[in-house]
Design an enzyme around this catalytic site. Structure first.
Site, PDB file in Angstrom:
ATOM      1  N   GLU A   1     -12.018   1.617   5.239  1.00 53.81           N
ATOM      2  CA  GLU A   1     -10.976   1.603   4.210  1.00 53.81           C
ATOM      3  C   GLU A   1     -11.360   0.704   3.048  1.00 53.81           C
ATOM      4  O   GLU A   1     -11.178   1.049   1.881  1.00 53.81           O
ATOM      5  CB  GLU A   1      -9.638   1.139   4.805  1.00 53.81           C
ATOM      6  CG  GLU A   1      -8.420   1.433   3.927  1.00 53.81           C
ATOM      7  CD  GLU A   1      -8.108   0.384   2.876  1.00 53.81           C
ATOM      8  OE1 GLU A   1      -7.349   0.691   1.953  1.00 53.81           O
ATOM      9  OE2 GLU A   1      -8.641  -0.755   2.963  1.00 53.81           O
TER      10      GLU A   1
ATOM     11  N   ASP B   1     -11.697  -2.410   9.632  1.00 52.07           N
ATOM     12  CA  ASP B   1     -12.731  -3.107   8.848  1.00 52.07           C
ATOM     13  C   ASP B   1     -12.065  -4.134   7.954  1.00 52.07           C
ATOM     14  O   ASP B   1     -10.866  -4.042   7.663  1.00 52.07           O
ATOM     15  CB  ASP B   1     -13.561  -2.116   8.009  1.00 52.07           C
ATOM     16  CG  ASP B   1     -12.759  -1.408   6.925  1.00 52.07           C
ATOM     17  OD1 ASP B   1     -11.596  -1.026   7.176  1.00 52.07           O
ATOM     18  OD2 ASP B   1     -13.292  -1.236   5.801  1.00 52.07           O
TER      19      ASP B   1
HETATM   20  N1  BES Z   1      -4.085  -3.121   2.413  1.00 57.59           N
HETATM   21  C1  BES Z   1      -4.756  -2.966   1.169  1.00 57.59           C
HETATM   22  C2  BES Z   1      -3.937  -2.233   0.136  1.00 57.59           C
HETATM   23  C3  BES Z   1      -2.714  -2.961  -0.346  1.00 57.59           C
HETATM   24  C4  BES Z   1      -2.832  -4.236  -0.861  1.00 57.59           C
HETATM   25  C5  BES Z   1      -1.504  -2.357  -0.314  1.00 57.59           C
HETATM   26  C6  BES Z   1      -1.711  -4.900  -1.314  1.00 57.59           C
HETATM   27  C7  BES Z   1      -0.388  -3.010  -0.757  1.00 57.59           C
HETATM   28  C8  BES Z   1      -0.485  -4.285  -1.251  1.00 57.59           C
HETATM   29  C9  BES Z   1      -6.055  -2.207   1.395  1.00 57.59           C
HETATM   30  O1  BES Z   1      -6.765  -2.675   2.501  1.00 57.59           O
HETATM   31  C10 BES Z   1      -6.963  -2.408   0.216  1.00 57.59           C
HETATM   32  O2  BES Z   1      -7.345  -3.517  -0.026  1.00 57.59           O
HETATM   33  N2  BES Z   1      -7.308  -1.340  -0.474  1.00 57.59           N
HETATM   34  C11 BES Z   1      -8.269  -1.396  -1.512  1.00 57.59           C
HETATM   35  C12 BES Z   1      -8.731  -0.026  -1.807  1.00 57.59           C
HETATM   36  C13 BES Z   1     -10.137   0.221  -1.793  1.00 57.59           C
HETATM   37  C14 BES Z   1     -10.577   1.597  -2.120  1.00 57.59           C
HETATM   38  C15 BES Z   1     -11.168  -0.765  -1.692  1.00 57.59           C
HETATM   39  C16 BES Z   1      -7.668  -1.985  -2.762  1.00 57.59           C
HETATM   40  O3  BES Z   1      -6.472  -1.823  -3.033  1.00 57.59           O
HETATM   41  O4  BES Z   1      -8.418  -2.646  -3.481  1.00 57.59           O
HETATM   42 MN    MN Z   2      -5.548  -2.903   4.123  1.00 60.01          MN
HETATM   43 MN    MN Z   3      -7.811  -4.549   1.840  1.00 60.01          MN
END
Ligand code: BES
Ligand code: MN
Ligand code: MN
Length: 461
Positions: A155, A90
């Site tokens: 995610e 997603d």
């Molecule tokens: N891939 C990201 C997380 C990430 C971003 C890891 C930058 C390391 C560096 C992931 O898809 C993401 O965006 N996660 C969300 C979490 C969520 C619960 C919406 C986030 O970090 O905002």
């Molecule tokens: Mn991600």
């Molecule tokens: Mn993300």
């Protein structure tokens, strides 16, 4: 490089890119209902693709939300380790659309980068694993290790249904390690293993004033304006020194040891370059902590969106009936999202004036995570990255969150190996998201090496 996989890779890399473009063209935006069928289409595309490259037992598992895609290859031998590869198909909503130079779901390749929503986060990165697997299966006819794959479609909205799926499918998902490519490298040319992610606590505040919008001349001066009240509430969330003022917020925060601070700051981000890139005159944040520490190892609080009143062109004199804000807090070890949500709620209720009604809702959250950097699987990962990128990799902490990482540890007892190939300036969650082709290609080679290294784990004990 004499391995067969590298020859196959060289002969097929252009097709790999064409296939990536195909899956990137499916707008699998998980937020809201509008793209529900595209998300399903993307899951089906992945399942079919997994079958095509030789994965087995492929399955789409329906959930209350978006589907989970599963596949495995368990014929490497009983003596070989089992890894679970996790990723998400997603993507974040592409808005604001007018800021994209090229439309988000019509990816283009330009100057050695591929542009489009999901290129770096996370379709480009899950594709690295699929293409590594293909490179083995189509040459050796087998894999050096046993793999299980799980790709989720939620995610970006907090993995709401995956936790329950994991606890009810422990046997299916059982693995020694979880391998995830959804984080960042340190910088271009500098691969990294991420050993810490922040957690998240996502809240919404809804403020209601009078029971209807009012003329600001007739009623102004006597009736509370929900926007003014909300602004005042928000202004009491952080001090001028950057401390979060919620009572008890820091109670469970593990302070950084001198040793860890030294480690973290070895890779200090260049502040001037950082400011220049973002076109800001100066930075903000918690006093007494360096930029890297503030970006990765300290908790934060940010408004993500705010609404209320008249937002159209021109003017309208009105005291609105409602206003609201969405707020996210990044958490560090040992903070707990549910507990922080409770503290947040209590604090907002405490500081809210009785001129308004306030409703505080917890939208979603995830625990922070840390991985030991001494395990054989981590050492193997460092070795593989070194071979793939022909340079020494580093250890980093990332400021972002992948909430399900802590669930894998709690439910399956498996540590996550975060081997990510994004770059800090890939514009994830933002217009003009991109992924460097160099990282896509070297990522595939590195992951091939990694599967090989994992099949000889004793070497790293
Ligand atoms: N891939 C990201 C997380 C990430 C971003 C890891 C930058 C390391 C560096 C992931 O898809 C993401 O965006 N996660 C969300 C979490 C969520 C619960 C919406 C986030 O970090 O905002
Ligand atoms: Mn991600
Ligand atoms: Mn993300």
């Amino acid at each position: 490089m004499s391995e067969k996989f590298s020859e196959y890779f060289n002969q097929n890399k252009d097709r790999f890119l064409d296939e990536l473009i195909e899956v990137l063209s499916i707008p699998s935006v998980s937020n809201g209902e509008a793209n529900k069928s595209d998300v399903v289409r993307c899951a089906e595309w992945l399942k079919a693709h997994m079958e095509k490259i030789g994965l087995q037992n492929t399955e789409i598992y329906k959930t209350k939300g978006h589907p989970i895609v599963y596949g495995d290859y368990m014929n490497a031998g009983k003596d070989k380790p089992v890894i679970l590869i996790y990723g998400h198909y997603d993507v974040q909503p592409p808005e604001p659309l007018d800021r994209w130079v090229n439309p988000p779901f019509s990816p283009i390749v330009k100057d050695g980068k591929i542009y489009g929503r999901g290129t770096a986060d996370d379709k480009g990165q899950i594709f690295i694993h699929l293409k590594a697997i293909e490179s083995f299966l189509k040459t050796d006819g087998t894999l050096p290790i046993n793999v299980k794959i799980i790709f989720e479609g939620e995610e970006e909205i907090g993995s709401e249904n995956l936790g329950e799926f994991i606890s009810s499918h422990k046997e299916l998902l059982k693995a020694e390690y979880v391998v995830i490519s959804d984080t960042e490298m340190y910088e271009k040319g500098k691969p990294a293993i991420c050993y810490g992610l922040r957690g998240l606590c996502y809240m919404q505040i809804d403020v209601t004033g009078p029971n209807r919008d009012l003329h600001s001349g007739t009623y102004g001066g006597a009736v509370e304006n929900p926007i003014n009240a909300l602004a005042k509430i928000i202004s009491q969330l952080k001090s001028d020194e950057g401390k979060i003022l919620i009572d008890g917020f820091y109670d469970d925060v593990t302070d950084l040891t001198e040793e860890e601070r030294k480690e973290l700051n070895k890779l200090a981000t260049d502040e001037n370059q950082f400011k220049k890139d973002l076109d800001v005159k100066s930075l903000t944040g918690e006093k007494g902590y360096t930029l890297v520490e503030r970006l990765t190892a300290r908790p934060t609080l940010d408004c993500n969106g705010i609404w209320g009143g008249f937002q159209g062109k021109g003017t309208k004199t009105v005291i609105p009936s409602e206003a609201g804000v969405k707020i996210s807090m990044r958490l560090v070890p040992q903070q707990n999202p549910e507990k922080i949500a409770e503290l947040f709620k209590k604090y907002i209720e405490k500081i809210s004036p009785d001129t308004i009604k306030v409703k505080v809702s917890y939208l979603h959250g995830g625990k922070p995570s840390v991985t030991s950097i001494n395990s054989p699987a981590i050492k193997a990962a460092m070795s593989a990255l070194k071979k793939g990128f022909e340079t020494e990799p580093v250890f980093i902490k990332d400021g972002g969150s992948i909430p399900i990482v802590s669930t894998f540890k709690d439910e399956l007892g498996a540590d996550a190996i975060l081997m990510g190939f994004g770059l800090p300036d890939d514009n994830i969650h933002s217009p003009n998201e991109k992924f460097e082709l160099e990282n896509f290609y070297k990522g595939i080679i590195s992951v091939c090496y990694y599967y090989n290294e994992l099949s000889n784990l004793e070497k790293f004990n």
